[in-house]
Design a protein around this motif. Structure first.
Motif, PDB file in Angstrom:
ATOM      1  N   TYR A 170      30.017  44.858 -11.821  1.00  0.00           N
ATOM      2  CA  TYR A 170      29.161  45.938 -11.316  1.00  0.00           C
ATOM      3  C   TYR A 170      28.534  45.583  -9.970  1.00  0.00           C
ATOM      4  CZ  TYR A 170      29.635  47.872 -16.021  1.00  0.00           C
ATOM      5  OH  TYR A 170      30.136  48.374 -17.190  1.00  0.00           O
ATOM      6  N   ALA A 187      29.382  47.876  -6.657  1.00  0.00           N
ATOM      7  CA  ALA A 187      28.273  48.450  -5.895  1.00  0.00           C
ATOM      8  C   ALA A 187      28.273  47.947  -4.461  1.00  0.00           C
ATOM      9  CB  ALA A 187      26.945  48.121  -6.574  1.00  0.00           C
ATOM     10  N   ARG A 211      31.275  56.252  -8.320  1.00  0.00           N
ATOM     11  CA  ARG A 211      30.863  56.112  -9.717  1.00  0.00           C
ATOM     12  C   ARG A 211      31.742  56.964 -10.612  1.00  0.00           C
ATOM     13  NH1 ARG A 211      26.268  57.944 -11.824  1.00  0.00           N
ATOM     14  NH2 ARG A 211      26.819  56.805 -13.696  1.00  0.00           N
ATOM     15  N   PHE A 214      31.439  59.154 -17.704  1.00  0.00           N
ATOM     16  CA  PHE A 214      30.278  58.392 -18.146  1.00  0.00           C
ATOM     17  C   PHE A 214      29.954  58.624 -19.622  1.00  0.00           C
ATOM     18  CE2 PHE A 214      25.741  57.265 -18.314  1.00  0.00           C
ATOM     19  CZ  PHE A 214      25.750  56.049 -17.643  1.00  0.00           C
ATOM     20  N   GLU A 216      24.957  48.663 -15.858  1.00  0.00           N
ATOM     21  CA  GLU A 216      25.639  49.145 -14.658  1.00  0.00           C
ATOM     22  C   GLU A 216      24.663  49.792 -13.685  1.00  0.00           C
ATOM     23  OE1 GLU A 216      28.842  52.511 -13.163  1.00  0.00           O
ATOM     24  OE2 GLU A 216      28.492  52.250 -15.305  1.00  0.00           O
ATOM     25  N   LEU A 217      23.790  50.667 -14.198  1.00  0.00           N
ATOM     26  CA  LEU A 217      22.873  51.397 -13.323  1.00  0.00           C
ATOM     27  C   LEU A 217      21.899  50.456 -12.611  1.00  0.00           C
ATOM     28  CD1 LEU A 217      22.156  54.458 -15.631  1.00  0.00           C
ATOM     29  CD2 LEU A 217      23.544  54.436 -13.561  1.00  0.00           C
ATOM     30  N   ARG A 276      23.757  48.805  -9.818  1.00  0.00           N
ATOM     31  CA  ARG A 276      23.944  49.780  -8.735  1.00  0.00           C
ATOM     32  C   ARG A 276      22.674  49.899  -7.894  1.00  0.00           C
ATOM     33  NH1 ARG A 276      28.591  52.689  -6.933  1.00  0.00           N
ATOM     34  NH2 ARG A 276      30.128  52.440  -8.565  1.00  0.00           N
ATOM     35  N   SER A 287      30.658  62.080  -5.995  1.00  0.00           N
ATOM     36  CA  SER A 287      31.028  60.919  -6.815  1.00  0.00           C
ATOM     37  C   SER A 287      30.135  59.712  -6.541  1.00  0.00           C
ATOM     38  CB  SER A 287      32.501  60.553  -6.574  1.00  0.00           C
ATOM     39  OG  SER A 287      33.346  61.589  -7.015  1.00  0.00           O
ATOM     40  N   SER A 288      29.004  59.959  -5.893  1.00  0.00           N
ATOM     41  CA  SER A 288      28.086  58.858  -5.589  1.00  0.00           C
ATOM     42  C   SER A 288      27.161  58.597  -6.766  1.00  0.00           C
ATOM     43  CB  SER A 288      27.247  59.196  -4.348  1.00  0.00           C
ATOM     44  OG  SER A 288      26.375  60.274  -4.628  1.00  0.00           O
ATOM     45  N   GLY A 289      26.378  57.530  -6.650  1.00  0.00           N
ATOM     46  CA  GLY A 289      25.373  57.235  -7.655  1.00  0.00           C
ATOM     47  C   GLY A 289      24.113  58.043  -7.384  1.00  0.00           C
TER      48      GLY A 289
END
Length: 393
Positions: free
Chosen positions: A82, A86, A92, A97, A256-257, A260, A347-349
């Motif tokens: 991850y 990032a 993402r 998800f 993961e978050l 990121r 498709s970004s975070g």
């Protein structure tokens, strides 16, 4: 080099060769069809490398399967993965998800062998899932849901409405909670279903949010028939099964978050900041310390399991409010340019570098999976042992 160093070098080389260099531009302002196509292709690319579901058991396609692993990828390897995704600004897995985290964890914990064989390989082939939990009168108090499911032979007939269903417009299947015993106490009469989104009687309507996106949806259910074989866990005990789903949302997904936010998000912030300004530098140092704490908590919980019943709530609350503060600061120092951006890559975070849009979107994270007020109540009652809040009923 150590095994982790070798793995980091491997992931870095893969990222350089496989991450689309122009994906941010190509994914800004695109149609829904193009967004879905891109997301499915990117998921397939990650899956072919063994990076899409590192937390799954190897027997279902997870872990370091190319290296003969018997279980999920180690937490140390997942952190490295991850971090590198990032740091290399990888898109993402927005559409996948719910499937790879919530649906998979529910199936692995409470699903039948037949349900796992049907759906886990299909998720790896691109099957999209949505979570049908919240309702207009049952958001923070999820147990107050009113969608009903009455049994007719080997089927359940479901009617009601679900709200805030992210990705519902593109979903193939839905994790659905419905009330099967209206006479039981509200947490005792709920059942958990797998709902085929092509079933007759389903109407999905997108909801446009404050930044112009429509990933939220309403789902209307009008006498929708669900086979009894699609029941997850025993009838009327869906509330207990749902805790596995919500546990995934507050647990493994946070690993993961957090990486990121601690890599891509923080680096975006540093790049737009005047680090020679002592006030700005002080705020950045505070954020770096908070991010270090968040990432450490996530790793400990995933490695060792929660040490207390409120630990997942602590992480979820900490992450969502840190995300809010960090994006707010980005909007503050981003200058006029940050306030004129009207679209962000789909498709970004949550931390895309379009700071005003990121800040507006960050408020979403203080609501799903249990609002911040609910998390504080859980922390107070289950974590600190404080008296329960009096019922308003």
């Amino acid at each position: 080099m150590s095994g982790l160093d070798d793995f980091r070098a491997e992931v870095r080389a893969w990222c350089r060769d496989h991450i689309p260099q122009d994906w941010r531009a190509s994914q800004t302002g695109v149609s829904d069809d193009e967004f879905v196509r891109f997301q499915k292709e990117w998921f397939a690319e990650l899956h072919s490398a063994g990076y899409a579901v590192p937390h799954w058991p190897a027997e279902w396609g997870g872990g370091l399967r190319t290296r003969g692993a018997k279980g999920p990828m180690s937490v140390e390897h997942q952190v490295v993965l991850y971090q590198e995704l990032a740091a290399h600004d990888a898109p993402r897995l927005v559409l996948a998800f719910v499937g790879i985290h919530h649906a998979a964890s529910t199936l692995l914990v409470a699903g039948t062998d037949e349900q796992r064989r049907r759906h886990l390989p299909a998720i790896l082939d691109g099957e999209i899932w949505v979570q049908g939990f919240s309702e207009p009168e049952a958001g923070s108090d999820l147990a107050a849901l009113r969608t009903t499911a009455r049994r007719e032979g080997e089927e359940f007939v479901v009617s009601g409405q679900k709200l805030w269903a992210s990705g519902g417009l593109h979903a193939d299947w839905c994790l659905l909670l419905a009330r099967t015993d209206p006479e039981a106490p509200k947490r005792k009469g709920i059942s958990y279903f797998l709902l085929d989104m092509t079933s007759p009687g389903i109407d999905v309507r997108p909801i446009r949010n404050a930044v112009g996106d429509s990933h939220f949806c309403e789902i209307f259910l009008d006498d929708v028939r669900i086979p009894a074989a699609n029941l997850i866990g025993p009838e009327n005990e869906g509330w207990q099964v749902a805790q596995a789903t919500l546990g995934a949302e507050r647990g493994m997904t946070m690993l993961e978050l957090a990486e990121r936010l601690g890599n891509a998000g923080f680096q975006w912030l540093v790049q737009c900041a005047d680090v020679d300004d002592p006030i700005v530098a002080d705020r950045l140092a505070q954020f770096e310390a908070e991010l270090t704490g968040l990432r450490g908590m996530c790793r400990r919980i995933v490695e060792d399991g929660p040490s207390g019943p409120a630990d997942p709530s602590v992480v979820k609350l900490y992450y969502s409010e840190l995300l809010q503060r960090l994006t707010d600061f980005g909007a503050e120092i981003g200058g006029p340019e940050a306030h004129t951006v009207v679209a962000k890559p789909m498709s970004s975070g949550w931390e895309s570098g379009s700071w005003v849009l990121d800040f507006v979107g960050s408020w979403e994270w203080t609501i799903p999976g249990g609002a911040s007020e609910i998390q504080r109540t859980i922390i107070a009652e289950r974590g600190l042992g404080l008296p329960r809040e009096p019922s308003v009923a």
